[in-house]
Write an enzyme that holds these catalytic residues in place. Structure first.
Site, PDB file in Angstrom:
ATOM      1  N   GLU A 152       0.820  -1.214   0.000  1.00 33.62           N
ATOM      2  CA  GLU A 152       0.000   0.000   0.000  1.00 33.62           C
ATOM      3  C   GLU A 152       0.855   1.267   0.000  1.00 33.62           C
ATOM      4  O   GLU A 152       1.938   1.295   0.591  1.00 33.62           O
ATOM      5  CB  GLU A 152      -0.868   0.018   1.274  1.00 33.62           C
ATOM      6  CG  GLU A 152      -1.862  -1.118   1.308  1.00 33.62           C
ATOM      7  CD  GLU A 152      -2.436  -1.382   2.696  1.00 33.62           C
ATOM      8  OE1 GLU A 152      -3.603  -1.798   2.762  1.00 33.62           O
ATOM      9  OE2 GLU A 152      -1.731  -1.191   3.683  1.00 33.62           O
ATOM     10  N   ASP A 169      -7.594  -4.990   8.964  1.00 35.17           N
ATOM     11  CA  ASP A 169      -7.184  -3.758   8.273  1.00 35.17           C
ATOM     12  C   ASP A 169      -7.065  -3.948   6.769  1.00 35.17           C
ATOM     13  O   ASP A 169      -6.316  -3.248   6.105  1.00 35.17           O
ATOM     14  CB  ASP A 169      -5.855  -3.238   8.864  1.00 35.17           C
ATOM     15  CG  ASP A 169      -4.715  -4.235   8.715  1.00 35.17           C
ATOM     16  OD1 ASP A 169      -4.970  -5.370   8.268  1.00 35.17           O
ATOM     17  OD2 ASP A 169      -3.570  -3.875   9.029  1.00 35.17           O
TER      18      ASP A 169
HETATM   19  P1  NAD Z   1       2.565 -10.498  13.530  1.00 34.08           P
HETATM   20  O1  NAD Z   1       2.418 -11.471  12.411  1.00 34.08           O
HETATM   21  O2  NAD Z   1       3.947 -10.174  14.026  1.00 34.08           O
HETATM   22  O3  NAD Z   1       1.732 -10.999  14.799  1.00 34.08           O
HETATM   23  C1  NAD Z   1       0.414 -11.447  14.704  1.00 34.08           C
HETATM   24  C2  NAD Z   1       0.167 -12.479  15.787  1.00 34.08           C
HETATM   25  O4  NAD Z   1      -1.216 -12.860  15.740  1.00 34.08           O
HETATM   26  C3  NAD Z   1       0.990 -13.755  15.618  1.00 34.08           C
HETATM   27  O5  NAD Z   1       1.766 -13.990  16.783  1.00 34.08           O
HETATM   28  C4  NAD Z   1      -0.084 -14.850  15.433  1.00 34.08           C
HETATM   29  O6  NAD Z   1       0.266 -16.095  16.002  1.00 34.08           O
HETATM   30  C5  NAD Z   1      -1.284 -14.224  16.125  1.00 34.08           C
HETATM   31  N1  NAD Z   1      -2.575 -14.759  15.736  1.00 34.08           N
HETATM   32  C6  NAD Z   1      -3.045 -15.061  14.498  1.00 34.08           C
HETATM   33  N2  NAD Z   1      -4.318 -15.528  14.577  1.00 34.08           N
HETATM   34  C7  NAD Z   1      -4.655 -15.474  15.892  1.00 34.08           C
HETATM   35  C8  NAD Z   1      -5.842 -15.814  16.607  1.00 34.08           C
HETATM   36  N3  NAD Z   1      -6.917 -16.296  15.980  1.00 34.08           N
HETATM   37  N4  NAD Z   1      -5.858 -15.630  17.950  1.00 34.08           N
HETATM   38  C9  NAD Z   1      -4.772 -15.139  18.606  1.00 34.08           C
HETATM   39  N5  NAD Z   1      -3.618 -14.818  17.986  1.00 34.08           N
HETATM   40  C10 NAD Z   1      -3.560 -14.987  16.640  1.00 34.08           C
HETATM   41  O7  NAD Z   1       1.827  -9.183  13.054  1.00 34.08           O
HETATM   42  P2  NAD Z   1       1.941  -7.690  13.667  1.00 34.08           P
HETATM   43  O8  NAD Z   1       2.996  -6.916  12.967  1.00 34.08           O
HETATM   44  O9  NAD Z   1       1.952  -7.763  15.154  1.00 34.08           O
HETATM   45  O10 NAD Z   1       0.554  -7.100  13.168  1.00 34.08           O
HETATM   46  C11 NAD Z   1      -0.658  -7.598  13.699  1.00 34.08           C
HETATM   47  C12 NAD Z   1      -1.809  -7.110  12.855  1.00 34.08           C
HETATM   48  O11 NAD Z   1      -1.939  -5.690  12.985  1.00 34.08           O
HETATM   49  C13 NAD Z   1      -1.635  -7.380  11.368  1.00 34.08           C
HETATM   50  O12 NAD Z   1      -2.854  -7.873  10.873  1.00 34.08           O
HETATM   51  C14 NAD Z   1      -1.306  -6.038  10.779  1.00 34.08           C
HETATM   52  O13 NAD Z   1      -1.733  -5.919   9.442  1.00 34.08           O
HETATM   53  C15 NAD Z   1      -2.075  -5.119  11.695  1.00 34.08           C
HETATM   54  N6  NAD Z   1      -1.561  -3.747  11.786  1.00 34.08           N
HETATM   55  C16 NAD Z   1      -2.473  -2.752  11.852  1.00 34.08           C
HETATM   56  C17 NAD Z   1      -2.036  -1.452  11.971  1.00 34.08           C
HETATM   57  C18 NAD Z   1      -3.040  -0.352  12.110  1.00 34.08           C
HETATM   58  O14 NAD Z   1      -2.693   0.826  12.022  1.00 34.08           O
HETATM   59  N7  NAD Z   1      -4.292  -0.664  12.363  1.00 34.08           N
HETATM   60  C19 NAD Z   1      -0.669  -1.141  11.993  1.00 34.08           C
HETATM   61  C20 NAD Z   1       0.241  -2.198  11.959  1.00 34.08           C
HETATM   62  C21 NAD Z   1      -0.217  -3.508  11.859  1.00 34.08           C
END
Ligand code: NAD
Length: 347
Positions: A63, A234
């Protein structure tokens, strides 16, 4: 040939960003970012706004997130690839640029993977400070990946929580998060289920990564009087909160045209009422109106938050050595003699 001073662009590498964060202190940096974000949210109407430009693939999304306040222009490049961690890669990586609108010349190029984690956490905590029930002290942190420690420390530094209850489907992620937060001053409890994690919590943060209509919070899990900080839903086809909870609660968003495409509210009708956070911060809309209310921050991450973070870094690196002057722009002495510059470079 040395490039002209005026064309050198400060470049903040990952290493320099980490030095800058330690120089400022993580908590001070989170507070500083929250303050810059709040300032920019308060002048929301000034900004050029557009939903981010997304290029989707089977495994993820890339993006571009542009905005401008008329004086300064910024954009972030960011990806989201939930399958990456299984390959030893980050789910989210980013870099960004700030430019002078008057000349169009860049004034900052920086890593933004660290910075995105910080600005996302600062935004979450700013919103939680505004919407969470009074006296909220405990947060459930569901999804213990890259963002989770930043989210927890921001909620401590900005929203006043002192306890975090962790859950992840991967116990190794929870163990990593608990170890990283030891010594933070937060009481940390590792939980075996999401149901256990939300026990006694007034703030429920979902920050999972799965390219699916996931239901991290089911309707029966969520009672009255909580604030949900929904971070991980997101992207189209990527959600975390059951639609029934969304219908029971009051929903707060960054920029509705983007959130309706990407946020948990993609599961609702296009005209389902939502409140824009900037309007709450400026007093034009109400935030929490009762102790019983469920408030939901359907966070997707908006370009203005990145713009604020870029401004913050630009202002803070000035008095430091935490950047390289980058020879990014061809800038001949005679602006029309670009070819001559090339010819002279041959020696
Ligand atoms: P990451 O991959 O490092 O961590 C995600 C974690 O979620 C992993 O440890 C995984 O095991 C766990 N997980 C997956 N499914 C699960 C479930 N059903 N129950 C419990 N845990 C579960 O990712 P990250 O960098 O920490 O990002 C997390 C999310 O936040 C991503 O989807 C990312 O796109 C989003 N994000 C959003 C913003 C925002 O501004 N809203 C900014 C950054 C990241």
């Amino acid at each position: 040939m040395t490039p002209s001073e005026k064309a050198l662009v400060p470049f903040v590498s990952v290493d320099h960003m980490m030095q800058l964060i330690h120089h400022i202190g993580v908590r001070n940096m989170l507070r500083g970012l929250a303050s810059y974000i709040e300032d920019d949210f308060r002048r929301w109407e000034l900004f050029d706004k557009t939903p981010r430009v997304a290029s989707h693939s089977a495994e993820g999304v890339i993006e571009l997130m542009p905005t401008s306040d008329g004086e300064t222009y910024g954009f972030k490049y960011v990806n989201g690839h939930p399958k990456n961690t299984a390959e030893g890669l980050q789910t989210v990586t980013a870099f960004g640029l700030l430019a002078d609108v008057d000349t169009g010349y860049p004034v900052l190029l920086t890593e933004m993977t660290m910075l995105t984690a910080l600005r996302t956490a600062a935004t979450s905590a700013l919103v939680a400070r505004t919407l969470a029930p009074r006296g909220a002290k405990t947060m459930a942190m569901i999804g213990n990946g890259a963002q989770s420690e930043f989210q927890s420390i921001a909620m401590q530094a900005i929203a006043g929580i002192d306890e975090v209850r962790l859950f992840d489907i991967d116990p190794a992620a929870t163990a990593k998060c608990a170890a990283n937060l030891a010594g933070s001053g937060l009481k940390i409890t590792a939980c075996n289920t999401a149901e256990d994690a939300i026990q006694g919590a007034q703030i429920l943060t979902t920050c999972t990564a799965d390219k699916a209509y996931a239901t991290i919070l089911t309707d029966n899990m969520v009672g009255a009087g909580v604030h949900i900080n929904a971070i991980g839903g997101d992207c189209p086809g990527k959600t975390e909160v059951a639609p029934a909870i969304l219908r029971r609660g009051d929903i707060f968003v960054e920029y509705p045209p983007q959130t309706r495409i990407e946020g948990d509210i993609q599961q609702l009708d296009d005209d389902h009422p939502v409140t824009e956070i900037w309007q709450v911060l400026t007093g034009q809309a109400q935030g929490r109106t009762s102790d019983k209310q469920i408030t939901i921050f359907d966070s997707v991450g908006f370009a203005i938050e990145d713009f604020s973070a870029l401004r913050f870094v630009r202002d803070r690196i000035e008095e430091t050595e935490f950047y390289h002057p980058l020879d990014l722009l061809a800038d001949p002495d005679d602006p029309r003699d670009l070819f001559g510059m090339l010819t002279r470079a041959k020696g």
